[in-house]
Every structure is written in C-alpha cells, then in structure tokens.
Design an enzyme around this catalytic site. Structure first.
Site, PDB file in Angstrom:
ATOM      1  N   THR A  36      -9.075   0.214 -10.134  1.00  0.00           N
ATOM      2  CA  THR A  36      -8.295  -0.864  -9.044  1.00  0.00           C
ATOM      3  C   THR A  36      -8.667  -2.034  -9.645  1.00  0.00           C
ATOM      4  O   THR A  36      -9.518  -2.302 -11.175  1.00  0.00           O
ATOM      5  CB  THR A  36      -9.010  -1.165  -8.107  1.00  0.00           C
ATOM      6  OG1 THR A  36      -9.157   0.682  -7.279  1.00  0.00           O
ATOM      7  CG2 THR A  36      -8.210  -2.092  -7.503  1.00  0.00           C
ATOM      8  N   GLY A  95     -13.410  -0.252  -4.993  1.00  0.00           N
ATOM      9  CA  GLY A  95     -13.804   0.785  -4.191  1.00  0.00           C
ATOM     10  C   GLY A  95     -14.406   0.195  -2.541  1.00  0.00           C
ATOM     11  O   GLY A  95     -14.245  -0.823  -2.137  1.00  0.00           O
ATOM     12  N   THR A 102      -3.561  -1.110  -7.436  1.00  0.00           N
ATOM     13  CA  THR A 102      -4.830   0.540  -7.763  1.00  0.00           C
ATOM     14  C   THR A 102      -4.277   1.480  -7.931  1.00  0.00           C
ATOM     15  O   THR A 102      -2.910   1.804  -6.758  1.00  0.00           O
ATOM     16  CB  THR A 102      -5.452   0.412  -6.371  1.00  0.00           C
ATOM     17  OG1 THR A 102      -6.990   1.558  -6.936  1.00  0.00           O
ATOM     18  CG2 THR A 102      -5.000   0.981  -5.147  1.00  0.00           C
ATOM     19  N   ARG A 148       0.967  -1.227   0.184  1.00  0.00           N
ATOM     20  CA  ARG A 148       0.150   0.186   0.202  1.00  0.00           C
ATOM     21  C   ARG A 148       0.998   1.385   0.092  1.00  0.00           C
ATOM     22  O   ARG A 148       1.723   1.167   0.862  1.00  0.00           O
ATOM     23  CB  ARG A 148      -0.984  -0.035   0.907  1.00  0.00           C
ATOM     24  CG  ARG A 148      -2.063   1.072   1.713  1.00  0.00           C
ATOM     25  CD  ARG A 148      -3.051   1.048   0.656  1.00  0.00           C
ATOM     26  NE  ARG A 148      -3.997   1.740   0.932  1.00  0.00           N
ATOM     27  CZ  ARG A 148      -5.025   1.869   0.027  1.00  0.00           C
ATOM     28  NH1 ARG A 148      -5.277   1.432  -1.089  1.00  0.00           N
ATOM     29  NH2 ARG A 148      -6.179   3.039  -0.154  1.00  0.00           N
TER      30      ARG A 148
HETATM   31  O1  DON Z   1      -7.930   1.286  -1.739  1.00  0.00           O
HETATM   32  C1  DON Z   1      -8.762   1.158  -2.008  1.00  0.00           C
HETATM   33  O2  DON Z   1     -10.170  -0.021  -0.944  1.00  0.00           O
HETATM   34  C2  DON Z   1      -9.220   2.252  -2.974  1.00  0.00           C
HETATM   35  N1  DON Z   1      -8.324   3.068  -3.027  1.00  0.00           N
HETATM   36  C3  DON Z   1      -9.877   0.290  -4.020  1.00  0.00           C
HETATM   37  C4  DON Z   1     -10.310   2.118  -5.497  1.00  0.00           C
HETATM   38  C5  DON Z   1     -10.526   1.556  -6.109  1.00  0.00           C
HETATM   39  O3  DON Z   1     -10.766  -0.063  -6.105  1.00  0.00           O
HETATM   40  C6  DON Z   1     -11.524   1.572  -7.569  1.00  0.00           C
HETATM   41  N2  DON Z   1     -12.083   0.705  -8.311  1.00  0.00           N
HETATM   42  N3  DON Z   1     -12.647   0.779  -9.013  1.00  0.00           N
END
Ligand code: DON
Length: 569
Positions: free
Chosen positions: A375, A467, A393, A99
């Site tokens: 992502t 997300g 992502t 991360r």
């Molecule tokens: O880490 C997270 O939860 C977000 N930054 C993920 C973003 C994401 O899944 C975008 N996609 N569709």
C-alpha cells in the site's frame, strides 16, 4: 581614522548590508515556498515536484504522483486497485472514497468450501480476490474537482515513465523476488515482471509499453478508456481465464464517492480523516478521545504510562472496529463510536496499572498478524497551503498477482479485507464482523487513514501503509508533532509500537521500549513482541509563517522534497 581604516569600515558596512539583504531574501523565500511533497518513491516525488513547478496545485501533484506510483511501484501503486484521499483546499475539507467494490456476482460465502471452511488463498490469489478497481475513476474525480492543470498534463509524467522506462531500484527488485511465487503463477504477469523467469536485477531499465498505451488512452478519454471498451473487455477475459467473477459491467458501474470526513479535536488541533468504508478515521478519533480523557499528554514521552494508555485505547478502538463495514449497510458508524457517552465509558474502563485482557473487552478468538508489504501513501502541500493526503493500495504486495496483458497493470486482492470467513483473521490478523460480510457492490472495510490536521495557519498532511498498523503508525507521528513539538524528521523516525486488540500482543520496533519501560509494561500484563518495522509514514507540514517541510519515513527508501520560490529544491 586613517584612510585604510575608513575603507575597512565601509567594507564591513557593505558586507553587513549584503548579509542583511540575503537573510531578508531567505526569510521571504521561506514564506513563499511553492510546495512540499513526500512519497515512497523518489521518482514519484520528482513528478510531484515538477507538477508544482509547472503551476499545478496539491491535487494535480497528488494525482500525478499516484499515477507515477502505478508505474514505478507495481507492488502498491495502481490502476487496478483503489484508495482514499483527504483534501483541504482553503478551509474546505473533503474526502474521496475510491475504494474497490465487490463485483455484482460476489456472494457472502464465495471464499468458503462446502463445509463452511475458508478455501486457502481464495480471497488473496488470482482474480476471484479482486474487487472492482476504483483508481481510474477516483484519480480522475480528484483532479476534476480540485486540479487546475489540464488532465493530460497530469497524466503525462506517468506515460513518460512507462513508455521511456525507469530504473528498477533495490526495493522493487527485492519485492519482486519475495513475490516471485505469486507472480510466477500467472504467465501474463511473469511475462511482465519476471523477464527470463527471474526478478529483474537492480539497475534494469524497465519499459511498460502496454501500460503506457493504457495511460495515453486514459489521458485522452478519462476513466472510460479503462472502465469501458477494449481494456474493460480484456480485464473481463483475464478474470474469466483464471476463475474470477469480475466483469466489464462491474467496471462500468463503479463510482467514487465524496464523503464528509471524520472530524475531531485533538490537543488543540482540528483533525480530519477518512470515514467509512475506512475504519482509519474512527480509530484515530476514538484513540485521541480516550487519550485526551486520560491526560495522556501530561506523562513523559516514551514512558510506561504513555505506552500503556495508548495500547489500552487502541485495544478498545480495534475491538469496536468489528462493528464497522460499508456505510451503505447497517452497522455502527463514527457518530456512535465518537459520541461523548461512548468515549467516556471506554475511557473509564482503562485501568491505569493493568492491561485489560482483550478477551474482557469483547469475545472473539485470537489471531496472528502479519504486515504485507504494500500500500502506499503520499502527502502534498502547495504554496497556497492546499493539502492532499492520499493512500492507495492493491492490498497485498502485487495484489492478486494477475496482470492483465492488454492493460499492463495488476489487479488487486482487496476482497480479503471483507470478513470472508466468520471469526477468522484476514491478511492483517484482523477479525471482522457481520457488517463487513461480502455482498455484491459492497465496499470492504479498510484501515487506511489519510489525515489532515490544522491549527490556525499550520497544516499537516500525513498517512501510511501497513494494513491494521496504518492508524497506529499515523497517529504516533501526528502525536509526536502536535503534542511533543517534534520536527517532521524526528516524528517519522521515532520508533513505534502497535496493538490491534486481537491478537493480544504489543508489537514494538527495536528501540521503541527501553528495558525499564518494557519491564514496566510486562508487569502491567502486556505481552510484548518485537517487530522489525511498523508502517511507512509520509508527511508534509506548513508552519504558521508559510514555511513548508516534508519528511519521508527513514525505514524505507522514499523521498521528501520542498519546491523553493525560484523553482529549485
Ligand atoms: O485497506 C486496507 O486496510 C488494506 N487493504 C491496506 C493494505 C496495506 O496497507 C498493505 N500494506 N502494507
């Protein structure tokens, strides 16, 4: 028997023997299939398959696919972002946290104006929104710990894609079109992704020479090729040009972390998923804990009771998410939220015939949710049954929008995953707490949920983008497999629902709720809102006899493939 009849009988016996041998051979082949891969991109899936064919294992394939995605799927695949991986090699389960972190110069109020109000777009657009990329060191660490092919061989397919070019598909052309305003703000990015000032047409051959050179240096020198020297200096310059605080020293200081997974038992299976700084594993564990205590599996598939209990469990798990943040800071953790006493208390709160208003679960102000489009998740199992689930992502589609010309890649906008303004929703409508405030070097809370489940010899690797919808999409697919016995293709195709506590809305894909079920849920007090699509799940599975299966989410143009013993697909 006359002579011709004797010949006929002999011929029949011979055919029977051939048929027997063929079926025996097929069964044997099923038991020694050499791998299964699923990803959001046919080109990346082909790379994973080729690595397995060349004798690579699940870690080699996963890293090579992630790097291929960094070339062909710039919306999400990345060197300028981060991610998480869950691995199970033999019976050892580990998780790798790559991360992003907040730069050393980040401050708690960096996204607020003098009045304490959020500055619009500050945590989303441009390099001030960028966390310190974790992918360069993270993907290398995953390969170093578990891979068996040489590092250069694992990076080679991505170099070839960037150097020789790849074909722009409909999804990429469409996503560039959607993000054209963002990409057009930065001349560096427009030069790459808006040639002639326009999104490239479907079928355009796209070559990325700067990225090819970065990848070649990465193959030769490892992460230092990006986190030190001229590329790190170029990242610092680009950030400074556009008001960012990311520095070469942040890149040099970045370290991925191996962490113990969140582990729990669910419906006869063992499950391992991502721990903090992702909330994903905790949300999965809490939800399964509550469903198990409320006999969820005994209710009919797709019926009102199942939907209601699932939503009520999610409502509570997402309310508790407010307490979570980087484990290096104080706050709740999996041990608190998966403790027997807490699960029993939360399970007992659920009213079987009435939706608990979210305001009664905890008191925060409501927010609107949106699903950004990128992502990406990939899942791999090799012929030895070793499995990798990896989600990566840039946060929003194309991250912060700034591509560093000398490096050839985009920077993320992951800083928006922090609680950048108290009580205000982020890109995914998530309201977050004190534990997730911005702080130098801190990891922002995630929802990514790469997950591996197993029962005896059976293994499943699964995950999704989306997300806040990541844990809910992932869990629905997992439950379809382990509770309902769905096939992988059925499990990923089943229409899905979502609830995240705030806003107090039950999102439903078309066909997810029959009219009678929708009416029953509305009567219980659920506010239903239709959405086109929830998540994009990529799944692989090994059956007890060694047969491998793979399924890509039919909502988008991904690809799933099996490598047969002879090397064919
Ligand atoms: O880490 C997270 O939860 C977000 N930054 C993920 C973003 C994401 O899944 C975008 N996609 N569709």
């Amino acid at each position: 028997m006359r002579q011709p009849e004797v010949f006929t009988a002999i011929r029949r016996c011979a055919w029977l023997l051939v048929a027997l041998l063929v079926s025996w051979g097929t069964a044997g082949a099923a038991a020694v299939e050499r791998g299964a891969v699923a990803s959001a991109s046919p080109a990346a899936t082909a790379v994973g398959l080729a690595i397995l064919r060349d004798g690579g294992n699940a870690a080699d394939a996963a890293v090579a696919m992630a790097l291929a995605l960094a070339v062909v799927m710039p919306q999400a695949g990345n060197l300028g972002g981060g991610g998480f991986a869950v691995t199970r090699f033999a019976s050892e389960v580990r998780t790798l946290d790559f991360r992003e972190t907040a730069p050393a110069a980040a401050t708690r109020d960096m996204y607020l104006d003098g009045q304490g109000e959020p500055r619009p777009g500050a945590s989303l657009v441009g390099p001030l929104a960028a966390g310190v990329p974790g992918s360069p060191a993270g993907l290398h660490a995953l390969h170093e710990a578990l891979g068996r092919r040489p590092w250069a061989a694992v990076v080679a397919p991505a170099i070839a894609l960037a150097r020789d070019g790849f074909t722009v598909d409909a999804r990429l052309a469409q996503d560039i079109g959607r993000a054209a305003d963002l990409l057009g703000r930065f001349p560096e990015t427009a030069a790459l992704w808006l040639p002639d000032g326009r999104p490239p047409a479907v079928g355009t051959r796209m070559r990325l020479p700067a990225l090819a050179a970065t990848l070649a240096a990465y193959a030769a020198q490892g992460p230092a090729a990006i986190t030190a020297g001229p590329i790190a200096a170029a990242i610092e310059r680009a950030a400074q040009r556009h008001g960012g605080v990311l520095r070469a020293s942040d890149l040099a200081a970045y370290r991925p972390v191996w962490r113990a997974p969140v582990r729990f038992a669910a419906f006869g299976w063992e499950v391992a998923s991502m721990p903090l700084p992702s909330s994903g594993g905790i949300i999965l564990g809490q939800t399964c804990g509550l469903l198990g205590r409320r006999s969820w599996a005994t209710h009919p598939i797709g019926g009102v009771e199942r939907r209601h209990l699932l939503v009520e469990a999610w409502r509570r798990a997402f309310a508790d998410r407010v307490l979570l943040g980087d484990p290096a800071t104080t706050g709740a953790d999996a041990a608190d939220l998966l403790a027997e006493g807490w699960l029993a208390r939360r399970a007992a709160e659920i009213d079987p015939v009435r939706a608990t208003p979210s305001a009664e679960v905890a008191t925060w102000s409501p927010a609107a949710a949106a699903e950004s489009r990128e992502t990406t998740h990939l899942s791999v199992i090799d012929g030895d049954g070793h499995a990798v689930a990896l989600t990566t992502t840039l946060n929003g589609s194309f991250g912060c929008g700034l591509a560093v010309p000398e490096a050839g890649f985009l920077l993320n906008n992951e800083m928006d995953d922090f609680a950048t303004a108290p009580g205000r929703p982020n890109l995914y409508g998530l309201i977050q707490g004190e534990a997730n405030a911005v702080g130098p070097g801190k990891r922002m809370l995630s929802s990514m949920s790469p997950t591996i489940a197993w029962r005896g010899e059976e293994v499943i690797a699964v995950g999704s983008p989306g997300g806040s919808r990541i844990p809910t999409a992932t869990l629905q697919v997992l439950l379809a497999l382990i509770v309902d016995g769905a096939t992988p293709a059925e499990a990923v195709a089943r229409p899905r629902v979502h609830h995240q506590w705030r806003p107090d809305v039950l999102y439903a894909e078309p066909e997810a709720l029959s009219p009678a079920v929708a009416e029953g849920l509305a009567r219980r007090g659920h506010a239903i809102q239709p959405v086109d699509s929830l998540g994009e799940v990529q799944l692989v599975r090994r059956l007890a006899d060694g047969t491998l299966e793979a399924a890509a989410d039919p909502r988008h143009p991904g690809a799933a493939e099996i490598l047969q013993a002879g090397g064919g697909r």
